[in-house]
Every structure is written in structure tokens, then in C-alpha cells.
Design an enzyme around this catalytic site. Structure first.
Site, short mmCIF file in Angstrom:
data_model
loop_
_atom_site.label_atom_id
_atom_site.label_comp_id
_atom_site.label_asym_id
_atom_site.label_seq_id
_atom_site.Cartn_x
_atom_site.Cartn_y
_atom_site.Cartn_z
N LYS A 1 0.83 -1.19 0.00
CA LYS A 1 0.00 0.00 0.00
C LYS A 1 0.88 1.25 0.00
O LYS A 1 1.97 1.27 0.56
CB LYS A 1 -0.92 0.03 1.24
N ASP A 2 0.36 2.30 -0.65
CA ASP A 2 1.11 3.54 -0.83
C ASP A 2 1.40 4.25 0.49
O ASP A 2 0.65 4.14 1.46
CB ASP A 2 0.33 4.52 -1.72
N ARG A 3 2.46 5.02 0.47
CA ARG A 3 2.80 5.88 1.60
C ARG A 3 1.89 7.11 1.63
O ARG A 3 1.48 7.57 2.70
CB ARG A 3 4.27 6.32 1.48
#
Length: 352
Positions: free
Chosen positions: A93-95
Site C-alpha cells: 500500500k502507498d505511503r
């Protein structure tokens, strides 16, 4: 777009291999700002099963802000004493988002720590349950998204038409820019690996490079189908993927039954995740894929030599529960996508 040789790799625009991909519903004219704040991009993982309630693992539901998945794994390991290799998760999952994600930790004959000790502005543990198995990559049913596009400037009627089209036939299942790394770093790394024959010492890093290379080739095949207008329909020899499954079958000749199943999102045409193995398509579909992939010899050879497993991926993604609204000067979007599909692939069909 042709494949680069090592001698002229500087000419190939690895920095941005997504923006030039064709759009399924015409070039969008609307504009706006996505991810102006972390809370403008909210993702919630949907597991396919409920926690067992007993077992050697603990399933944690974690909400994180401004952290990527590996950041959370490191924090969980330090706090619990569990080795990182014994911590499982279903997807990266993205930061730059607020994401709710599940993790599993192997805790055999150990008293569980007080998970509230992990809570901070960047991370909170929402649930903890005993479970019998490690959470494996891809063990997701779907991801639920809530997005806010600020400073929206566009024609609401055009947005409504595009939304309606995606509700009816889905969206092109492009890999998003995140897959290729910051400024294409995963692709640069893959090409260096292919030309030198040397893998990075970190196994995870090599896997990211191979994944980016396969994604690049998949996007080229999908782009050609989008140009031809048959990305959401079957052509002779297509390998049709069953919805939500890795199984499928060859469609020798599209007929009314195939069209009906496509309309019901029961099946999807698929494209190659290139590797060491057959493409699975036949006839017209095989000829198309062979023609597109012929322009990428270094990448094909590199993936074959690396013994990357050949696989298939649906060319389109079903967009479930797609809703939109204008809120002052912002566009709100909410929808659900199958595992592995990118919300940015949907947004690019709406915004320039």
C-alpha cells in the site's frame, strides 16, 4: 514505443511510462489535484474470509498514514519481537494515503502484547484476532477507495458519461505508475539486471524489478487493445479469465454466450504477464500479442532468463459501487476494485 537497447537506454522515457497510454473513453479534459493531503486518498482492504478466532497467528487491522507497508512491518517486528519474515500481508500500500491494511504475525505460545502501544498519529491498530494461517500476498477480495480531487475544473456532464461507461463495461486494467517506482527506478533496475545478468542481493528488490518489467509489457498489449477498441470484448483466440479467479479458457470464436458473460462481468479478456511459459492465446489474439511483444526483445529475453513465471491478467477491471459527487470545488469518488487493480488507472480516465 519500442524497446531500448543498452546502448541507447537514455533515450527511453522510463521516468513516465503511463501518461502516454491511450484512454478508453477519449482524452479527458477535466483537471484537478489528487493527493493534496493524505486523507484525500483513502484505501480499505477487504479480506475474503473472516478471522478464525484461534491459531498460531494474530491478524491485525492497521490504519496507517504517511507510511508504506514495509514501514509498518518494521514497526510491528520491533514492537512484538516477531521476525519480519514471519509477518504476512496481502498487498503493498502507498505511503501517500490513509490506508487500512491487514497483517498477520506468528505468535506461538506467546502472550500478545498490548497493541495499543503501537498507536501514534501515523499508525493505529483497529482490530486483533487469532488466526490459523499466515496472510499471503494476493489474499484479498478487493480494495475500497474514497478519493478527493481538489481544485476540480471540468464538465460535469463529461464526468457523468465516463462514470456511466465504467459502470457498464469496467476500466482498462493498466498497472499504475506506482508499479514502476519513483521516476521509473524499477524499470531502470530491471534493464541493468537483464543486461548484466546479475540480480540484486535483496530478493525483494529483484522481485520488484521483474514485476515492473512484466507490468510494462502487459500495459503495451492492453494499450494496443484500447487503440483497437476491443479491450473489453473478446476476439478470436482470447484467453478469457474467470472473474476473481486465476483460471480461464480459450475463446475460439466469440458468440452471444461470451458477450452475455462479458456483460455480466463473469469473464474478461486477458493479457500476458510475460515470463517463461506459453502465452495461452490462439489465432487473432496470439497474433496481436506476438506483434506487440516483438518490439520488446530485451525485456522478453530478460524475463525468460530470469525464469519469471508466465501468467495472465484481466485486461479490464470491474468498478463496483462507483459513485461521484461535486463538493464545492472538489470531486469526490468512491468505488471498489479487485485486488491488484489501480485506482490511478480509473482517475486517469477522468482527469487529464
Amino acid at each position: 514505443m519500442n524497446s531500448p537497447d543498452a546502448s541507447h537506454s537514455d533515450e527511453f522515457p522510463y521516468d513516465d511510462v503511463v501518461s502516454a497510454l491511450p484512454h478508453a473513453f477519449g482524452e479527458p479534459g477535466a483537471r484537478g489535484v489528487l493527493r493534496a493531503r493524505f486523507e484525500d486518498f483513502v484505501v480499505d482492504e477487504q479480506l475474503p474470509v473472516e478471522p478464525d478466532g484461534s491459531g498460531e497467528h494474530v491478524l491485525l487491522q492497521v490504519r496507517k498514514t504517511g507510511l508504506n507497508t514495509q514501514d509498518v512491518v518494521q514497526r510491528l517486528s520491533r514492537f512484538s519481537g516477531v521476525r519480519q519474515r514471519d509477518i504476512g500481508f496481502a498487498g503493498q500500500k502507498d505511503r501517500n494515503a490513509v490506508t487500512t491494511q491487514w497483517f498477520s504475525l506468528l505468535l506461538i505460545n506467546q502472550v500478545e502484547p498490548d497493541w495499543s502501544g503501537l498507536d501514534s498519529d501515523a499508525m493505529q491498530v483497529l482490530q486483533a484476532h487469532r488466526h490459523g494461517r499466515k496472510l499471503k500476498r494476493g489474499a484479498l477480495r478487493a480494495n475500497r477507495f474514497q478519493l478527493m480531487v481538489r481544485d476540480f475544473d471540468g464538465d460535469p456532464e463529461d464526468i457523468a458519461e465516463r462514470i456511466d461507461a465504467m459502470r457498464r463495461i469496467g476500466m482498462p486494467n493498466y498497472f499504475g505508475a506506482q508499479r514502476f517506482g519513483r521516476r521509473g527506478s524499477n524499470l531502470y533496475g530491471a534493464l541493468r539486471m537483464f543486461t548484466s545478468g546479475k540480480r540484486p542481493r535483496q530478493r525483494n528488490r529483484a522481485g520488484m524489478m521483474l514485476s515492473a518489467a512484466r507490468s510494462l509489457l502487459f500495459n503495451q498489449v492492453l494499450a494496443e487493445r484500447v487503440r483497437l477498441g476491443n479491450w473489453a470484448t473478446a476476439i478470436a483466440g482470447d484467453y478469457m479469465a474467470l472473474d476473481g479467479s486465476r483460471s480461464g479458457f480459450v475463446c475460439e470464436s466469440p458468440d452471444a454466450e461470451i458477450a452475455q458473460r462479458l456483460a455480466a462481468f463473469d469473464i474478461h479478456p486477458s493479457g500476458p504477464l510475460y515470463g517463461d511459459g506459453p502465452l495461452k492465446t490462439q489465432g487473432e489474439a496470439l497474433a496481436l500479442e506476438t506483434r506487440v511483444l516483438a518490439d520488446w526483445p530485451e525485456w522478453r529475453t530478460g524475463l525468460e532468463n530470469a525464469r519469471a513465471s508466465a501468467d495472465r491478467r484481466a485486461l479490464r477491471a470491474r468498478v463496483a459501487d462507483l459513485e461521484w459527487a461535486l463538493d464545492g470545488g472538489s470531486l469526490r469518488l468512491s468505488f471498489e476494485l479487485p485486488r491488484g487493480s489501480f485506482a490511478t488507472a480509473l482517475v486517469r480516465e477522468l482527469l487529464a
